[in-house]
Design a protein around this motif. Structure first.
Motif, PDB file in Angstrom:
ATOM      1  N   UNK A 123      25.208 121.783 -69.655  1.00 35.85           N
ATOM      2  CA  UNK A 123      25.419 122.008 -68.233  1.00 35.85           C
ATOM      3  C   UNK A 123      24.450 121.096 -67.496  1.00 35.85           C
ATOM      4  N   UNK A 124      24.599 120.971 -66.182  1.00 36.89           N
ATOM      5  CA  UNK A 124      23.665 120.117 -65.459  1.00 36.89           C
ATOM      6  C   UNK A 124      24.144 119.781 -64.073  1.00 36.89           C
ATOM      7  N   UNK A 125      23.413 118.877 -63.426  1.00 38.76           N
ATOM      8  CA  UNK A 125      23.695 118.456 -62.068  1.00 38.76           C
ATOM      9  C   UNK A 125      23.252 117.006 -61.917  1.00 38.76           C
ATOM     10  N   UNK A 159      22.189 118.556 -74.722  1.00 40.50           N
ATOM     11  CA  UNK A 159      21.117 118.850 -73.784  1.00 40.50           C
ATOM     12  C   UNK A 159      21.666 119.586 -72.574  1.00 40.50           C
ATOM     13  N   UNK A 160      20.773 120.204 -71.857  1.00 38.07           N
ATOM     14  CA  UNK A 160      21.119 120.680 -70.541  1.00 38.07           C
ATOM     15  C   UNK A 160      20.119 120.040 -69.600  1.00 38.07           C
ATOM     16  N   UNK A 161      20.514 119.737 -68.404  1.00 37.42           N
ATOM     17  CA  UNK A 161      19.575 119.097 -67.499  1.00 37.42           C
ATOM     18  C   UNK A 161      20.285 118.419 -66.374  1.00 37.42           C
ATOM     19  N   UNK A 162      19.687 117.350 -65.885  1.00 36.07           N
ATOM     20  CA  UNK A 162      20.160 116.742 -64.668  1.00 36.07           C
ATOM     21  C   UNK A 162      20.164 115.248 -64.808  1.00 36.07           C
ATOM     22  N   UNK A 163      20.689 114.579 -63.805  1.00 41.32           N
ATOM     23  CA  UNK A 163      20.701 113.134 -63.787  1.00 41.32           C
ATOM     24  C   UNK A 163      21.195 112.629 -62.462  1.00 41.32           C
ATOM     25  N   UNK A 164      21.156 111.342 -62.277  1.00 35.43           N
ATOM     26  CA  UNK A 164      21.669 110.717 -61.070  1.00 35.43           C
ATOM     27  C   UNK A 164      22.625 109.625 -61.469  1.00 35.43           C
ATOM     28  N   UNK A 186      20.471 115.948 -53.655  1.00 35.75           N
ATOM     29  CA  UNK A 186      19.251 116.654 -54.045  1.00 35.75           C
ATOM     30  C   UNK A 186      18.134 115.652 -54.302  1.00 35.75           C
ATOM     31  N   UNK A 187      16.939 116.100 -54.084  1.00 31.49           N
ATOM     32  CA  UNK A 187      15.768 115.274 -54.387  1.00 31.49           C
ATOM     33  C   UNK A 187      15.545 115.233 -55.884  1.00 31.49           C
ATOM     34  N   UNK A 188      14.679 114.328 -56.319  1.00 34.06           N
ATOM     35  CA  UNK A 188      14.368 114.223 -57.749  1.00 34.06           C
ATOM     36  C   UNK A 188      13.769 115.516 -58.271  1.00 34.06           C
ATOM     37  N   UNK A 189      12.916 116.151 -57.478  1.00 36.50           N
ATOM     38  CA  UNK A 189      12.302 117.417 -57.901  1.00 36.50           C
ATOM     39  C   UNK A 189      13.355 118.505 -58.037  1.00 36.50           C
ATOM     40  N   UNK A 190      14.281 118.538 -57.053  1.00 37.80           N
ATOM     41  CA  UNK A 190      15.312 119.568 -57.093  1.00 37.80           C
ATOM     42  C   UNK A 190      16.242 119.377 -58.283  1.00 37.80           C
ATOM     43  N   UNK A 191      16.540 118.119 -58.634  1.00 39.53           N
ATOM     44  CA  UNK A 191      17.408 117.854 -59.787  1.00 39.53           C
ATOM     45  C   UNK A 191      16.821 118.423 -61.068  1.00 39.53           C
ATOM     46  N   UNK A 192      15.490 118.421 -61.172  1.00 40.35           N
ATOM     47  CA  UNK A 192      14.843 118.914 -62.388  1.00 40.35           C
ATOM     48  C   UNK A 192      14.635 120.417 -62.373  1.00 40.35           C
ATOM     49  N   UNK A 193      14.575 121.037 -61.171  1.00 42.24           N
ATOM     50  CA  UNK A 193      14.202 122.451 -61.092  1.00 42.24           C
ATOM     51  C   UNK A 193      15.322 123.338 -60.570  1.00 42.24           C
ATOM     52  N   UNK A 194      16.479 122.765 -60.287  1.00 41.70           N
ATOM     53  CA  UNK A 194      17.509 123.550 -59.624  1.00 41.70           C
ATOM     54  C   UNK A 194      17.971 124.744 -60.465  1.00 41.70           C
ATOM     55  N   UNK A 195      17.831 124.672 -61.771  1.00 40.06           N
ATOM     56  CA  UNK A 195      18.245 125.785 -62.629  1.00 40.06           C
ATOM     57  C   UNK A 195      17.094 126.750 -62.960  1.00 40.06           C
ATOM     58  N   UNK A 196      15.916 126.474 -62.432  1.00 42.04           N
ATOM     59  CA  UNK A 196      14.771 127.363 -62.654  1.00 42.04           C
ATOM     60  C   UNK A 196      14.946 128.597 -61.783  1.00 42.04           C
ATOM     61  N   UNK A 197      14.642 129.754 -62.316  1.00 38.34           N
ATOM     62  CA  UNK A 197      14.799 131.005 -61.575  1.00 38.34           C
ATOM     63  C   UNK A 197      13.963 130.979 -60.299  1.00 38.34           C
TER      64      UNK A 197
END
Length: 540
Positions: free
Chosen positions: A515-517, A424-429, A471-482
């Motif tokens: 990849x992810x954050x 997967x690619x994405x984010x987490x805390x 980062x906020x929860x929203x930013x964690x999910x959208x940080x890779x969005x153009x």
């Protein structure tokens, strides 16, 4: 179900088989020689006994004849028998004079012996012997081997050789043979072990090298420091490894290109629409600023040099940002459309990271950053080296911009085993109580998930941690969005366009790597993964 019988590893080795074959062959040869020798010893002893008994017979015959060839008196000849006769067989000599009924012997004769001799004499046809070419014959008599004959003077001669000597000889030769066989086997086993070790040692080294080559580790080399067939085999293995590494590199490049071609048709229209939408939205602000400051420059500030210079600086700054944005968009567009083929090679990612860190040393010093970099132990990966430098550069630039003054930027490189079912690619805390740098179960993006083979892949994860705001929860999910910007004002203050992380996403997707954050204690960690080229079969 077929039952499998466990066989110890050493019994499967070439060295064990070679030693066993030589020893078994030697034992069989020794047993055959022993059986043959036992059969020949008796025959040889009999032949030797006949020869010696014949010599004794002829010596006695000469003793009982004078120089003229006439018979000597029996008493005179008998007295000289013990001292003058040639008796190599050490046989007991009996001379019988039937005319005078006298017996002479080299031993004391008992009544039992006399009866035995009489029986022996009665059993022989002396008339036949007189007419024969040889006037004597051989036969077994009890526990002895005898010569019975007639001397030229007409007397009967009996030469008796005990068979105990034969049995003793056979027993002695058997014991000697066994001792020699044990010594030969021990010596031969030692020699074969040494020779087999010399022969199999380079083969074992080649086996280990081949196993590592099978895991796509082509740094290892098979030994080829010999001038025999083993050296030629090692040279051939090394040449094969070079060709295989080249073929795998070409194959990985071809697979990456094929994957891009398959996905291109499905995403082409969506990417065009999305690209136009984002470009129009992103260019709207700088165009508006350029237009507004241009109108102001034309209408109101012609007579004010300072205002005119300020307006021109704003217009130039916005134009530069537009130019940078357009270049990034073109780069991203090429990546997403697959117009830039991947050049998959094997390279040292640690060396690449240290080179980029050195190039950004001035920026790090300006913010008084405490840099923690990985050690210089080489870590080899399969990827497009140039594009991976873009990924790390974007992560590092992002970390430099967001790290707090005097804060820590930590770069780590670690080997991980990729779970076989979902990549997967994405984010987490980070979960509560988890330290930064540990493996963290991350949220799987359903749209990004895809199945993998049953073999686990070993990957190299590069992580960039910067000490600063999380980062906020929203930013964690959208940080890779153009074009996504959590703090647009702050992003714009250092010229950020929101495209750098999208470029990272496009490069990682092209490589089919994760990849992810995620948020860490007092900071944020961005990571990306690379193919190490090694696999591990799952235990079922």
């Amino acid at each position: 179900m077929k039952n499998l019988r466990y066989v110890p590893r050493f019994r499967q080795s070439l060295r064990f088989r070679l030693v066993g074959l030589v020893l078994i062959t030697t034992v069989v040869a020794i047993i055959a020689a022993w059986i043959l020798s036992n059969n020949l010893v008796k025959s040889f002893y009999i032949l030797d006994a006949r020869s010696n008994l014949t010599t004794t017979y002829e010596s006695c015959n000469r003793l009982f004849m004078d120089a003229s060839g006439l018979p000597r008196p029996f008493v005179i000849a008998a007295e000289e028998l013990y001292a003058n006769v040639e008796n190599p067989s050490n046989a007991t000599i009996f001379i019988v004079d039937y005319k005078n009924n006298e017996l002479y012997s080299t031993v004391v004769v008992s009544e039992k012996t006399t009866r035995s001799l009489q029986q022996l004499i009665d059993s022989v046809d002396f008339d036949t012997l007189l007419n024969a070419e040889k006037k004597y014959k051989f036969q077994y008599h009890g526990s002895s081997y005898d010569l019975i004959g007639i001397l030229d003077n007409g007397n009967i001669i009996i030469l008796e050789r005990p068979m105990e000597q034969l049995n003793s000889s056979i027993l002695f030769s058997t014991r000697l043979f066994l001792i020699i066989a044990v010594v030969i086997l021990s010596f031969e086993a030692s020699i074969v072990l040494v020779i087999s070790g010399t022969l199999t040692r380079p083969i074992i080294r080649m086996s280990h090298a081949a196993k590592r080559m099978s895991k796509l580790n082509f740094e290892v080399k098979a030994p080829e420091d010999r001038s025999d067939e083993i050296g030629e085999l090692g040279h051939s293995m090394n040449e094969m490894a070079q060709q295989l590494e080249k073929a795998i590199s070409e194959l990985k490049s071809a697979n990456a290109s094929l994957s891009q071609d398959i996905e291109e048709k499905e995403r082409l229209e969506e990417m065009r629409s999305e690209f136009l939408s984002h470009v129009s939205h992103e260019l709207k602000t700088p165009l508006a600023l350029i237009q507004g400051y241009s109108e102001g420059l034309k209408d109101t500030v012609n007579d004010d040099p300072e205002s005119r210079e300020f307006y021109c600086d704003v217009i130039m700054d916005e134009a530069a940002k537009m130019n940078q944005l357009i270049m990034q968009l073109l780069n991203l567009n090429e990546l997403e459309f697959g117009n830039t083929p991947l050049n998959i090679v094997r390279f040292d990612v640690v060396q690449q990271i240290h080179g980029i860190l050195q190039a950004n040393r001035i920026m790090l010093e300006q913010k008084n950053v405490q840099l923690q970099s990985p050690d210089e132990t080489p870590v080899y990966v399969w990827a497009d080296a140039f594009k991976m430098s873009e990924v790390f550069t974007n992560y590092l630039s992002n970390a430099i911009h967001y790290v707090k003054e005097g804060g820590v930027i930590r770069v780590t490189v670690e080997e991980r085993t990729k779970m076989p079912e979902v990549v997967r690619e994405g984010t987490g805390t980070l979960p509560e109580g988890t330290e930064e740098g540990q493996f963290v179960p991350e949220t799987v993006s359903p749209a990004a998930a895809r199945t993998e083979p049953a073999e686990e892949k070993r990957v190299i994860r590069v992580s960039v941690y910067n000490q600063g705001p999380v980062l906020s929860e929203e930013a964690l999910e959208k940080v890779f969005v153009k074009f996504y910007k959590e703090d647009a004002a702050r992003t714009r203050s250092y010229g950020g366009s929101g495209i750098g992380l999208s470029i990272v996403e496009a490069i990682q997707k092209a490589h089919h790597q994760d990849y992810g954050v995620y948020n860490a204690e007092d900071g944020v960690v961005f990571y990306y993964e690379l193919d190490s080229g090694e696999t591990k079969t799952n235990a079922m």
